[in-house]
Design a protein around this motif. Structure first.
Motif, mmCIF file in Angstrom:
data_model
loop_
_atom_site.group_PDB
_atom_site.id
_atom_site.type_symbol
_atom_site.label_atom_id
_atom_site.label_comp_id
_atom_site.label_asym_id
_atom_site.label_seq_id
_atom_site.Cartn_x
_atom_site.Cartn_y
_atom_site.Cartn_z
ATOM 1 N N TYR A 129 42.679 46.140 42.520
ATOM 2 C CA TYR A 129 41.734 46.669 43.512
ATOM 3 C C TYR A 129 40.575 47.381 42.826
ATOM 4 C CZ TYR A 129 39.896 50.928 45.571
ATOM 5 O OH TYR A 129 39.070 51.968 45.901
ATOM 6 N N GLY A 146 48.914 44.903 42.079
ATOM 7 C CA GLY A 146 48.745 46.094 42.902
ATOM 8 C C GLY A 146 49.958 46.997 42.783
ATOM 9 N N TYR A 166 37.892 51.036 49.992
ATOM 10 C CA TYR A 166 39.334 51.014 50.234
ATOM 11 C C TYR A 166 39.748 49.825 51.099
ATOM 12 C CZ TYR A 166 39.616 55.728 48.249
ATOM 13 O OH TYR A 166 39.562 56.819 47.412
ATOM 14 N N ILE A 212 39.056 46.896 50.401
ATOM 15 C CA ILE A 212 39.495 45.902 49.424
ATOM 16 C C ILE A 212 40.957 46.132 49.069
ATOM 17 C CG2 ILE A 212 39.227 45.099 47.035
ATOM 18 C CD1 ILE A 212 36.230 45.617 47.297
ATOM 19 N N GLN A 213 41.327 47.381 48.866
ATOM 20 C CA GLN A 213 42.716 47.708 48.547
ATOM 21 C C GLN A 213 43.654 47.317 49.684
ATOM 22 O OE1 GLN A 213 43.524 51.883 47.960
ATOM 23 N NE2 GLN A 213 45.440 51.481 46.898
ATOM 24 N N LEU A 249 43.793 43.411 49.866
ATOM 25 C CA LEU A 249 44.492 42.830 48.718
ATOM 26 C C LEU A 249 45.995 43.069 48.803
ATOM 27 C CD1 LEU A 249 44.241 41.421 45.937
ATOM 28 C CD2 LEU A 249 44.083 43.704 44.919
ATOM 29 N N TYR A 250 46.396 44.309 49.080
ATOM 30 C CA TYR A 250 47.818 44.631 49.127
ATOM 31 C C TYR A 250 48.510 43.924 50.291
ATOM 32 C CZ TYR A 250 47.133 48.367 45.650
ATOM 33 O OH TYR A 250 46.863 49.073 44.512
ATOM 34 N N LEU A 277 36.748 39.716 50.375
ATOM 35 C CA LEU A 277 37.567 39.727 49.173
ATOM 36 C C LEU A 277 37.548 38.379 48.454
ATOM 37 C CD1 LEU A 277 39.657 41.196 47.382
ATOM 38 C CD2 LEU A 277 41.433 40.400 48.955
#
Length: 350
Positions: free
Chosen positions: A27, A200, A238, A240-241, A244-245, A309
């Motif tokens: 991330y 991650g 955030y 993106i985090q 992604l997760y 993303l």
């Protein structure tokens, strides 16, 4: 509890060192690219020794990994403390001595000043003297090289924050689990996403075997007030985090027969200011927004489409493959040509 339904059945087992050293995209790497451009892919931010990083890690360990608390030690140094910038230089000196075993010299000190770009108007002799003035402090840090030094205030504040998170009606559900629920802390994962290798570290993953759900909870601390965290969500990407997760977990469980009928719930951020607060800030990213964050999205009524993303990762992979880092993917795609038209500029009646 049916032990066969443990996370260990489908998580990718890897050591902490393997997780750190893998070339998989994280991330933070993707967010830095979105914020700072391709140059961020070949530069590294030096965050070692930063007090806010240490404090955030302390809260994480106190809440999620208490077995790691032995690493922390209250800083009982009674002498004069250096300023923030000189302290950073001293930390670099300590790292140098610990890694090389060599003696610290004036030349090495000046090299660290140059790397940090600190006090450019100072004479070399002044810079060197500013470090040697705190030789006792440097020796103290060296003597405690195996410990993470913190202040008494940091410890007591972290304790209050952890207690608040554990007891608040809005957050206790993720830490005081019921029968049939499992909680996993600091879950390091590496997997594939859209053809790329990604990684991650989930702060907290709650698996509810009764209601058949997963939920990822990420903890944040910082200097901003509780009601300003929403702005941080956009500033530090955030989204993106969260995306992604969410997609990583989706990828991991999709081929596991045991979890085919499990649902991944909304992603949750829990924020507490480093000064403490009476209640945590809970920011929920609804799962139906994940697709927009993946494929490109608009914020509010803006007509500017943010890259998702998938596009960001595509561009990063292109930069690594082409080894072009001085100009953007968009610049190369447009062959250096831009047009100012009615999409960029509109009159009052247009």
């Amino acid at each position: 509890m049916d032990k066969s339904r443990s996370m260990e059945n489908f998580r990718l087992s890897c050591s902490e060192q393997e997780f750190r050293e893998t070339k998989a995209l994280s991330y933070s790497k993707i967010a830095s690219y979105d914020k700072d451009g391709p140059i961020s892919l070949i530069t590294k931010k030096d965050l070692d020794g930063k007090s806010y990083i240490i404090f955030g890690k302390l809260v994480d360990d106190m809440l999620l990994s208490p077995q790691n608390l032995y690493k922390y030690k209250i800083n009982n140094y009674n002498g004069e403390l250096p300023s923030g910038s000189i302290s950073e230089i001293i930390n670099k000196c300590v790292d140098f001595i610990n890694k090389t075993g060599e003696q610290l010299t004036d030349e090495i000190i000046l090299e660290f000043f140059a790397q940090k770009d600190f006090y450019k108007t100072w004479k070399p002799a002044t810079k060197v003297a500013a470090v040697w003035k705190y030789k006792d402090y440097l020796d103290f840090i060296l003597q405690n090289k195996d410990s993470i030094l913190i202040t008494p205030f940091m410890w007591t504040t972290a304790e209050k924050i952890v207690e608040t998170i554990k007891t608040s009606p809005k957050t206790q559900q993720w830490f005081n689990l019921l029968e049939g629920q499992e909680g996993f802390n600091q879950v390091d994962l590496i997997t594939d996403y859209n053809g790329s290798k990604v990684k991650g570290a989930f702060d907290r993953l709650v698996v509810d075997h009764v209601n058949k759900t997963f939920q990822i909870i990420d903890l944040k601390t910082g200097s901003v007030k509780s009601d300003e965290f929403v702005d941080q969500f956009w500033k530090f990407r955030y989204w993106i985090q969260a995306t992604l997760y969410y997609k990583m977990l989706e990828e991991i469980i999709k081929d596991d027969d045991q979890y085919q009928d499990y649902e991944i719930l909304d992603f949750v951020f829990v924020y507490m200011p480093s000064t403490g607060a009476t209640i945590p800030t809970v920011l929920t990213v609804e799962k139906d927004r994940i697709s927009a964050f993946e494929n490109g999205f608009y914020i509010g009524r803006s007509e500017y489409k943010q890259k998702g993303l998938k596009q960001l990762i595509k561009e990063i992979e292109w930069h690594y493959e082409s080894q072009i880092f001085d100009v953007s993917y968009d610049f190369i795609n447009k062959e250096g040509c831009y047009i100012i038209n009615d999409k960029q500029v509109r009159g009052e009646d247009e």
